[in-house]
Design an enzyme around this catalytic site. Structure first.
Site, PDB file in Angstrom:
ATOM      1  N   ASP A  64       0.954  -1.133  -0.050  1.00 17.19           N
ATOM      2  CA  ASP A  64      -0.194   0.062  -0.189  1.00 17.19           C
ATOM      3  C   ASP A  64       0.831   1.387   0.001  1.00 17.19           C
ATOM      4  O   ASP A  64       0.502   2.237  -0.501  1.00 17.19           O
ATOM      5  CB  ASP A  64      -0.864  -0.056   1.126  1.00 17.19           C
ATOM      6  CG  ASP A  64      -0.175  -0.102   2.538  1.00 17.19           C
ATOM      7  OD1 ASP A  64       1.094  -0.401   2.598  1.00 17.19           O
ATOM      8  OD2 ASP A  64      -0.731  -0.467   3.561  1.00 17.19           O
ATOM      9  N   HIS A  65       2.145   1.053   0.380  1.00 17.50           N
ATOM     10  CA  HIS A  65       2.794   2.252   0.233  1.00 17.50           C
ATOM     11  C   HIS A  65       3.617   2.678  -1.001  1.00 17.50           C
ATOM     12  O   HIS A  65       3.513   3.844  -1.477  1.00 17.50           O
ATOM     13  CB  HIS A  65       4.135   2.129   1.421  1.00 17.50           C
ATOM     14  CG  HIS A  65       3.490   2.579   2.941  1.00 17.50           C
ATOM     15  ND1 HIS A  65       2.596   1.627   3.479  1.00 17.50           N
ATOM     16  CD2 HIS A  65       3.886   3.057   3.801  1.00 17.50           C
ATOM     17  CE1 HIS A  65       2.421   1.791   4.769  1.00 17.50           C
ATOM     18  NE2 HIS A  65       3.144   3.109   5.068  1.00 17.50           N
ATOM     19  N   ASP A 119       4.042  -1.365  11.366  1.00 19.07           N
ATOM     20  CA  ASP A 119       3.858  -0.002  10.892  1.00 19.07           C
ATOM     21  C   ASP A 119       2.841   0.502  12.222  1.00 19.07           C
ATOM     22  O   ASP A 119       2.114  -0.075  13.047  1.00 19.07           O
ATOM     23  CB  ASP A 119       2.475  -0.122   9.849  1.00 19.07           C
ATOM     24  CG  ASP A 119       2.180   1.091   9.285  1.00 19.07           C
ATOM     25  OD1 ASP A 119       2.695   1.663   8.308  1.00 19.07           O
ATOM     26  OD2 ASP A 119       1.369   1.863  10.006  1.00 19.07           O
ATOM     27  N   ARG A 379      -0.595  12.549  10.380  1.00 18.23           N
ATOM     28  CA  ARG A 379       0.932  13.228  10.653  1.00 18.23           C
ATOM     29  C   ARG A 379       1.001  14.308   9.773  1.00 18.23           C
ATOM     30  O   ARG A 379       0.801  14.237   8.573  1.00 18.23           O
ATOM     31  CB  ARG A 379       1.930  12.016  10.335  1.00 18.23           C
ATOM     32  CG  ARG A 379       1.969  11.003  11.307  1.00 18.23           C
ATOM     33  CD  ARG A 379       3.245  10.099  11.252  1.00 18.23           C
ATOM     34  NE  ARG A 379       3.178   9.297  12.256  1.00 18.23           N
ATOM     35  CZ  ARG A 379       3.283   7.854  12.200  1.00 18.23           C
ATOM     36  NH1 ARG A 379       3.800   7.601  11.252  1.00 18.23           N
ATOM     37  NH2 ARG A 379       3.278   7.134  13.456  1.00 18.23           N
ATOM     38  N   SER A 534       6.939   6.761  13.303  1.00 12.53           N
ATOM     39  CA  SER A 534       6.500   5.399  12.557  1.00 12.53           C
ATOM     40  C   SER A 534       7.438   4.331  13.510  1.00 12.53           C
ATOM     41  O   SER A 534       8.353   4.526  14.201  1.00 12.53           O
ATOM     42  CB  SER A 534       7.164   5.419  11.076  1.00 12.53           C
ATOM     43  OG  SER A 534       8.359   5.291  10.903  1.00 12.53           O
ATOM     44  N   ARG A 536       9.501   2.536  11.387  1.00 14.51           N
ATOM     45  CA  ARG A 536      10.441   1.990  10.505  1.00 14.51           C
ATOM     46  C   ARG A 536      11.720   1.703  10.972  1.00 14.51           C
ATOM     47  O   ARG A 536      12.374   2.695  11.639  1.00 14.51           O
ATOM     48  CB  ARG A 536      10.254   2.799   9.367  1.00 14.51           C
ATOM     49  CG  ARG A 536      11.022   4.355   9.680  1.00 14.51           C
ATOM     50  CD  ARG A 536      10.906   5.470   8.806  1.00 14.51           C
ATOM     51  NE  ARG A 536       9.363   5.815   8.135  1.00 14.51           N
ATOM     52  CZ  ARG A 536       9.086   6.806   7.854  1.00 14.51           C
ATOM     53  NH1 ARG A 536       9.947   8.002   7.673  1.00 14.51           N
ATOM     54  NH2 ARG A 536       7.809   7.237   7.779  1.00 14.51           N
TER      55      ARG A 536
HETATM   56  C1  MIC Z   1       4.048   6.199   8.407  1.00 15.83           C
HETATM   57  O1  MIC Z   1       2.949   6.702   8.336  1.00 15.83           O
HETATM   58  O2  MIC Z   1       4.721   6.906   8.588  1.00 15.83           O
HETATM   59  C2  MIC Z   1       4.329   4.788   7.604  1.00 15.83           C
HETATM   60  C3  MIC Z   1       4.946   4.924   6.467  1.00 15.83           C
HETATM   61  O3  MIC Z   1       3.448   4.097   7.502  1.00 15.83           O
HETATM   62  C4  MIC Z   1       5.337   4.237   8.850  1.00 15.83           C
HETATM   63  C5  MIC Z   1       5.860   2.891   8.411  1.00 15.83           C
HETATM   64  C6  MIC Z   1       7.164   2.958   7.497  1.00 15.83           C
HETATM   65  O4  MIC Z   1       7.710   3.934   7.647  1.00 15.83           O
HETATM   66  O5  MIC Z   1       7.161   2.153   6.557  1.00 15.83           O
HETATM   67  C7  MIC Z   1       4.566   3.790   9.998  1.00 15.83           C
HETATM   68  O6  MIC Z   1       3.836   4.600  10.488  1.00 15.83           O
HETATM   69  O7  MIC Z   1       5.304   3.124  10.753  1.00 15.83           O
HETATM   70 FE1  SF4 Z   2      -0.111   4.645   5.324  1.00 17.37          FE
HETATM   71 FE2  SF4 Z   2       1.374   5.293   7.301  1.00 17.37          FE
HETATM   72 FE3  SF4 Z   2      -0.317   7.040   5.909  1.00 17.37          FE
HETATM   73 FE4  SF4 Z   2      -1.309   5.172   7.401  1.00 17.37          FE
HETATM   74  S1  SF4 Z   2      -0.011   6.690   8.362  1.00 17.37           S
HETATM   75  S2  SF4 Z   2      -1.912   5.913   5.270  1.00 17.37           S
HETATM   76  S3  SF4 Z   2       0.077   3.421   6.985  1.00 17.37           S
HETATM   77  S4  SF4 Z   2       1.359   6.056   5.263  1.00 17.37           S
END
Ligand code: MIC
Ligand code: SF4
Length: 642
Positions: A64-65, A119, A379, A534, A536
């Site tokens: 999905d990313h 995630d 965010r 996140s 990550r």
């Molecule tokens: C995000 O919203 O920052 C992400 C991308 O979903 C991350 C995961 C990632 O960095 O792949 C998260 O929230 O954990």
């Molecule tokens: Fe995707 Fe992270 Fe955004 Fe949720 S917060 S939509 S998991 S990138």
């Protein structure tokens, strides 16, 4: 004394330790989820464990990313993930199927189960009454291998909901209200459990919006009881058999209670550049906007999008606003197409995006320079949208839609008509979800590995002396987006640590990677809540690859601290916060008798440049100390390939 919902589930899954706040516990994980941006590493790590099939009750790999596919990298990763899933017994949710958390709610989440996801917004599942926790990919890989998930037992906080939301005041406003009261560090070490009479006034998607954004409080997770409304949602999804009622016992023990009166809430917005910088939309009214986007795992359900459609019906998007909608799942998209809402959105002037994370992680739709964008996301860290000087406001779908019509931030409670969400039947055929192979067939299957998938770097144990220069000194609330940015250019490198390491801290200090390499690694100094955001693990592995040995900070966010330890970077906290002030970039720090001091739980650190010294604490248990001494968690577990 009775038990809370969270404690009931923890007790049912407890493998190690006692659930007393602050003590380390190990719990058994029923379900796991990964998404593509963290999944490739998680599966490489799982592969290194030499286990033929996942041992969980259910594991799902979502894409999905990274769905832009600007080059070969994304598709290579998708093929790796799909072939891996098939072989190892994992469901695969193809690109286009939707955002992991939305699809998991619809198709897989079960009340009372434990879910570990790579995630940070995995707690979305808490809306269904699951104990759903975000973690680094390695922790998820270990859970798939049947290992316990370790965490420090959180405090359980009751959020007592009273009253009922007024029309056009949304679940998003509930969580924004909590963020304004508690801040982005207010939830560290806590589980927020929702209770009180207001719970039964909230639909399942509304509950999921609230638990989703509990991540922004820094909470371990958030959870709602599983009641009739949960049962109705599961029935709607053809999964009524998976429902069980789970409510808190009378007199259940909570460490704290917070009261939120839903009837008194008003539409809110998180202003730039932090989810806790909350103001009333009314007070921001008149701020001209360039863009409005509805979507992300926080607000992309059928209910959210139908509310938007009902606001847009008979209205037009303001000529100077770009309005985009990204439905959370193929299921939602199909319902909108069937009941005419897609037509309403298009007629009003909406741009329809793919069912994916998209703009939430900077994959497209970057605002104009110095632009103002209102988004239903979770965010709004500076630069995350892809435009460094843009201002992002986080709002409810109601506020986003009404502002898109007006052309400025506008309070939807001024709308005279009442919102209407017609019922609809979801299509449960799941055309984009692939079931895993049968065990017998699995042995013959090959994993596809394109050139973007690089092996994990080697991580060696520390020596007796740790010396390093302060390579960077940063302030409070540094996010993992600051440490390891995402976006269309960097995200495709998630499976290639040497390549992605070139971007560590690139938005704050673009010379950081070169300096780290030139100095043979070093130390980072951080403020409070270091590594918020996140899950990550790239924000730990990539700095480790550049030779970072320790981060000394005032405090750490939970997931990032765990990731640092997993990849052998020492997270230290100042014994006296004033010592933070005395340190400068370029100071040469030295720790002698590393093992002895680690065992004792504190370090005496000499500042060779200034001729001074200070003390730092190591809040690690024996298990975590052993990880540091082995160089990484994979090395400790004896997994050869690291
Ligand atoms: C995000 O919203 O920052 C992400 C991308 O979903 C991350 C995961 C990632 O960095 O792949 C998260 O929230 O954990
Ligand atoms: Fe995707 Fe992270 Fe955004 Fe949720 S917060 S939509 S998991 S990138």
């Amino acid at each position: 004394m009775g038990n809370s919902v969270a404690v009931k589930i923890i007790k049912q899954h407890l493998l190690i330790g006692e659930p007393a706040a602050g003590a380390e516990i190990g719990i058994c994980i029923d379900q796991t989820l990964t998404q593509d941006a963290t999944g490739t590493l998680a599966y490489l790590q799982f592969e290194a464990m030499n286990i033929p099939r996942v041992k969980t009750k259910l594991s799902v790999s979502y894409v999905d990313h990274n769905t832009l596919q600007e080059g070969f990298e994304n598709f290579d990763d998708h093929l790796f993930l799909q072939s891996f899933a098939k072989k190892y017994g994992i469901y695969f949710s193809k690109p286009g199927s939707g955002i992991c958390h939305q699809v998991h709610l619809e198709r897989f989440g079960i009340p009372g189960a434990t879910l570990l996801g790579s995630d940070s917004h995995t707690p979305t599942g808490g809306g269904l009454g699951m104990l759903a926790i975000g973690a680094g990919g390695l922790d998820v890989a270990l859970a798939m291998a049947g290992e316990p998930f370790y965490l420090s037992m959180p405090q359980i906080i009751k959020v007592n909901l009273k009253g009922k939301l007024r029309p056009y005041v949304a679940a998003k406003d509930v969580i924004l209200e909590l963020l304004s009261r508690l801040t982005v560090k207010g939830g560290v070490g806590k589980i927020f459990e929702y209770g009180g009479e207001g719970v039964r006034t909230l639909s399942l998607p509304e509950r999921a919006t609230i638990t989703n954004m509990g991540a922004e409080l820094g909470a371990t997770t958030s959870i709602f009881p599983s009641d009739k409304i949960t049962g109705e949602f599961l029935k709607w999804q053809g999964r009524q058999k998976e429902w069980q009622e789970i409510t808190a016992d009378k007199g259940a023990k909570y460490e704290e209670e917070i009261i939120v009166n839903l009837s008194k809430l008003v539409p809110l917005a998180a202003q730039p550049h932090s989810p806790d910088n909350v103001a009333r939309v009314k007070d921001l009214s008149g701020v001209k906007i360039n863009q409005a986007i509805v979507g992300s795992c926080t607000n992309s359900s059928y209910k959210d999008l139908m509310t938007v459609a009902s606001i847009l019906k008979g209205n037009k998007v303001h000529p100077e606003v770009s309005f985009a909608v990204a439905p959370g799942s193929a299921q939602v998209m199909k319902m909108l197409a069937k009941n005419g809402a897609l037509d309403t959105l298009l007629k009003a002037g909406a741009r329809i995006l793919e069912t994916a994370c998209g703009p939430c992680i900077g994959m497209g739709q970057a605002p104009n320079s110095a632009g103002v964008s209102v988004r239903t996301f979770n965010r709004n860290f500076k630069g995350r949208s892809g435009t460094a000087d843009a201002s992002i406001y986080l709002v409810s779908p109601e506020v986003a839609a009404w502002s898109a019509v007006k052309g400025y931030l506008a309070d939807p409670t001024e709308i005279k008509t009442r919102p209407g969400v017609p019922s609809a039947k979801p299509d449960l055929k799941d055309a984009l979800i692939i079931t895993p192979s049968k065990e017998k067939e699995a042995l013959r299957l090959e994993v596809s590995r394109g050139p973007n998938i690089k092996p994990l770097p080697l991580m060696t144990p520390p020596g007796e002396q740790l010396t390093g220069e302060v390579l960077l000194k940063v302030g409070d609330n540094i996010t993992t987006d600051d440490i390891m940015p995402a976006g269309a250019k960097i995200l495709p490198l998630r499976s290639n640590i040497p390549a992605i390491a070139e971007y560590v801290y690139s938005k704050i200090d673009k010379d950081f990677p070169d300096r780290a390499k030139e100095k043979n690694g070093g130390i980072i100094i951080g403020g409070a809540n270091y590594g918020q955001g996140s899950s990550r693990e790239h924000a730990a592995i990539a700095p480790r690859y550049l030779g970072i040995k320790a981060v000394i900070a005032k405090s750490f966010a939970r997931m990032h601290a765990a990731n640092l330890i997993n990849f052998g970077i020492l997270p230290l906290t100042f014994e006296k916060e004033a010592d933070y002030e005395a340190l400068s970039r370029g100071d040469l720090l030295e720790i002698k008798d590393f093992k002895k001091q680690l065992a004792a739980g504190g370090f005496y650190i000499a500042n060779k440049s200034k001729g001074t010294a200070f003390k730092a604490k190591v809040n690690l248990n024996e298990r975590q100390k052993n990880i540091i001494l082995s160089g990484s968690l994979l090395a400790l577990a004896g997994f050869k390939k690291t």
